[in-house]
Design a protein around this motif. Structure first.
Motif, short mmCIF file in Angstrom:
data_model
loop_
_atom_site.label_atom_id
_atom_site.label_comp_id
_atom_site.label_asym_id
_atom_site.label_seq_id
_atom_site.Cartn_x
_atom_site.Cartn_y
_atom_site.Cartn_z
N LEU A 173 0.98 -1.23 0.02
CA LEU A 173 0.04 0.08 -0.09
C LEU A 173 0.82 1.22 -0.10
O LEU A 173 0.65 2.33 -0.57
N LEU A 174 1.71 1.03 0.74
CA LEU A 174 2.79 2.42 0.94
C LEU A 174 3.57 2.74 -0.43
O LEU A 174 3.48 3.81 -0.79
N LYS A 175 4.10 1.84 -0.95
CA LYS A 175 4.65 1.82 -2.31
C LYS A 175 3.76 2.30 -3.53
O LYS A 175 4.11 3.04 -4.39
N ALA A 176 2.80 1.62 -3.24
CA ALA A 176 1.73 1.92 -4.59
C ALA A 176 1.14 3.21 -4.28
O ALA A 176 0.72 3.81 -5.44
N ASN A 177 1.21 3.95 -3.27
CA ASN A 177 0.52 5.36 -3.06
C ASN A 177 1.56 6.33 -3.02
O ASN A 177 1.21 7.32 -2.36
N ASN A 178 2.91 5.98 -3.08
CA ASN A 178 3.89 7.04 -3.30
C ASN A 178 4.22 7.47 -1.84
O ASN A 178 4.29 8.87 -1.62
N VAL A 179 3.93 6.90 -0.61
CA VAL A 179 4.35 7.38 0.71
C VAL A 179 5.95 7.52 0.84
O VAL A 179 6.58 6.78 0.07
N ASP A 180 6.09 8.61 1.19
CA ASP A 180 7.56 9.16 1.42
C ASP A 180 8.35 8.52 2.57
O ASP A 180 9.51 8.06 2.43
N MET A 181 7.61 8.40 3.54
CA MET A 181 8.32 7.83 4.61
C MET A 181 7.51 6.92 5.58
O MET A 181 6.39 7.33 5.92
N TYR A 182 7.99 6.06 6.40
CA TYR A 182 7.23 5.31 7.37
C TYR A 182 8.32 5.52 8.88
O TYR A 182 9.11 5.38 8.81
N ILE A 183 7.32 6.05 9.89
CA ILE A 183 8.17 6.35 11.14
C ILE A 183 7.48 5.51 12.07
O ILE A 183 6.27 5.51 12.22
N ASN A 184 8.36 4.95 12.94
CA ASN A 184 7.97 4.06 13.78
C ASN A 184 8.79 4.19 15.36
O ASN A 184 9.83 4.84 15.36
N GLY A 185 8.48 3.49 16.28
CA GLY A 185 9.21 3.36 17.33
C GLY A 185 9.65 1.78 17.66
O GLY A 185 9.86 1.29 16.69
N HIS A 186 9.07 1.08 18.68
CA HIS A 186 9.11 -0.10 19.16
C HIS A 186 10.70 -0.60 19.16
O HIS A 186 10.86 -0.96 20.49
N ASP A 187 11.36 -0.76 18.44
CA ASP A 187 13.04 -0.66 18.79
C ASP A 187 13.60 0.43 19.33
O ASP A 187 13.46 1.66 18.89
N SER A 226 12.59 1.50 -3.95
CA SER A 226 11.49 2.64 -4.07
C SER A 226 12.04 3.71 -3.22
O SER A 226 12.91 3.66 -2.41
N PRO A 227 11.38 4.89 -3.15
CA PRO A 227 11.81 6.14 -2.59
C PRO A 227 11.52 5.89 -0.87
O PRO A 227 11.86 6.69 -0.27
N LEU A 228 10.77 4.92 -0.53
CA LEU A 228 10.10 5.00 0.64
C LEU A 228 11.29 4.77 1.65
O LEU A 228 12.26 3.87 1.54
N LEU A 229 11.49 5.76 2.86
CA LEU A 229 12.10 5.51 3.85
C LEU A 229 11.48 5.15 5.08
O LEU A 229 10.30 5.10 5.44
N TYR A 230 12.41 4.15 5.87
CA TYR A 230 12.02 3.71 7.16
C TYR A 230 12.90 4.27 8.21
O TYR A 230 13.97 4.21 8.14
N LEU A 231 12.04 5.05 9.00
CA LEU A 231 12.66 5.83 10.03
C LEU A 231 12.34 5.48 11.60
O LEU A 231 11.06 5.41 11.69
N THR A 232 13.03 5.23 12.15
CA THR A 232 12.86 4.74 13.57
C THR A 232 13.40 5.72 14.79
O THR A 232 14.45 5.81 14.66
N SER A 233 12.17 5.92 15.76
CA SER A 233 12.72 6.92 16.39
C SER A 233 11.95 6.34 17.69
O SER A 233 10.88 6.78 18.18
N GLY A 234 12.73 5.47 18.54
CA GLY A 234 12.13 4.72 19.60
C GLY A 234 13.30 4.80 20.96
O GLY A 234 13.04 4.00 21.80
N GLY A 235 14.04 5.88 20.89
CA GLY A 235 14.69 6.20 21.81
C GLY A 235 14.70 6.99 23.03
O GLY A 235 15.40 7.73 23.63
N GLY A 236 13.38 7.11 23.43
CA GLY A 236 12.71 8.02 24.28
C GLY A 236 13.20 7.71 25.72
O GLY A 236 13.17 8.70 26.54
N SER A 237 13.47 6.40 26.15
CA SER A 237 14.10 6.16 27.42
C SER A 237 14.90 5.00 27.53
O SER A 237 15.95 5.17 26.90
N LYS A 238 14.31 4.13 28.02
CA LYS A 238 15.53 2.68 28.24
C LYS A 238 15.73 2.31 26.82
O LYS A 238 14.86 2.03 25.76
N ALA A 239 17.21 1.95 26.50
CA ALA A 239 17.62 1.75 25.31
C ALA A 239 18.85 0.76 25.69
O ALA A 239 18.88 0.11 26.48
#
Length: 327
Positions: free
Chosen positions: A232-246, A257-270
């Motif tokens: 779905l993301l690639k078919a609809n030209n989504v620029d980036m997917y942003i997540n946490g969890h890790d 594809s141009p799709l980027l995967y960006l993780t920002s899950g460093g808010g505390s315990k790492a």
């Protein structure tokens, strides 16, 4: 921002549980961008530990960066309260882990949040309740919703119900009210997401969820999201997917594809200490605490990662031609 709410009457609580609609459809929220059309925001995930594990240190640096950027809002990628979400509307963990920690003037903007798997271990409906905004007016959390912010559309997606292992274990409790039957919930969510992506005419399309699609961190790739979301993301030209969890910071590019995967899950315990091998195009990985900044204009998106001391440890940018593609 850390004032306490008055006790809630039983009628109010009953209203929240049985009258407040709980559904997968993507609700639409408007956020007015700056007069020049630019958009600046911070992204933090996996944070709610009452200031411990350097949460307060990260919050301080977020406040400083917020001053520099003149923030429009903050995005939270989930696992907002550890270890098991919040117990209810009067749980002090909400104030102790949110209101009393992110106190900088620059962070007194709207926070747009999704639920993580740890949030589902508590009272998920309580986090979704608008009544929490009586405690802290910055708080906005829904399962899934669309944020229209001028130059960019944001699609916040509830990823926890996609992950099989949470349904295959009896060792932990998850608050699945409003999710079951699971198959119908996921089907409706994917349908609504596809329709919204197709209709979006925004210059930039950004999808936000808790779980990583691609990751070399502790949890690794989410096969369920690769199967359900990536097409779905690639078919609809989504620029980036942003997540946490890790509990790390990552920048991973798609191979085809141009799709980027960006993780920002460093808010505390790492500092998990393990890195997985991957055939993904990994541009940056930091196994530690921190957050991400994003600056968007009509022709450019710049993003950067910062550690708990405020050092910029990685940055990149994506550009688009001023000529809009012909449909």
């Amino acid at each position: 921002m850390g004032w306490a709410s008055p006790p809630l009457h039983s009628a109010t609580i009953l209203w929240m549980y049985f009258v407040l609609p709980v559904f997968a459809e993507l609700q639409r929220v408007q956020h007015q961008p700056k007069h020049d059309g630019t958009l600046n925001f911070l992204v933090v995930g996996d944070w709610g530990r009452k200031g411990k594990y350097n949460q307060s240190l990260v919050a301080t640096q977020m406040g400083k960066m917020g001053d520099i950027l003149d923030l429009d809002f903050v995005v939270s990628t989930g696992d907002n309260f550890y270890k098991s979400g919040i117990k209810g509307l009067n749980d002090p963990n909400f104030v102790q882990s949110f209101s009393n920690i992110y106190t900088a003037k620059s962070l007194r903007k709207q926070w747009y949040s999704v639920l993580g798997n740890h949030d589902y271990r508590g009272n998920a409906l309580a986090q979704l309740s608008p009544i929490l905004r009586r405690i802290d007016r910055r708080w906005f959390c829904q399962r899934s919703f669309i944020l229209n912010a001028g130059v960019a559309d944001f699609f916040f997606i509830d990823t926890t119900p996609f992950i099989n292992k949470y349904f295959n274990t009896s060792s932990r409790h998850y608050d699945w009210r409003g999710v079951l039957p699971r198959e119908k919930y996921i089907k409706n969510l994917l349908k609504d997401l596809e329709e919204a992506l197709v209709k979006s005419s925004a210059r930039w399309k950004i999808v936000v969820g808790h779980h990583a699609i691609r990751s070399i961190g502790h949890h690794g790739d989410s096969v369920e999201l690769i199967n359900h979301l990536v097409p779905l993301l690639k078919a609809n030209n989504v620029d980036m997917y942003i997540n946490g969890h890790d509990h790390c910071l990552q920048h991973i590019s798609s191979i085809n594809s141009p799709l980027l995967y960006l993780t920002s899950g460093g808010g505390s315990k790492a500092w998990r200490g393990d890195v997985k091998e991957s055939d993904s195009d990994v541009k940056f990985f930091y196994d530690g605490q921190g957050f991400m900044s994003v600056q968007i204009t009509e022709t450019e998106t710049k993003f950067a990662f910062y550690n708990a001391f405020g050092d910029r440890i990685h940055h990149s940018r994506v550009t688009k031609s001023t000529m809009h593609p012909v449909s």
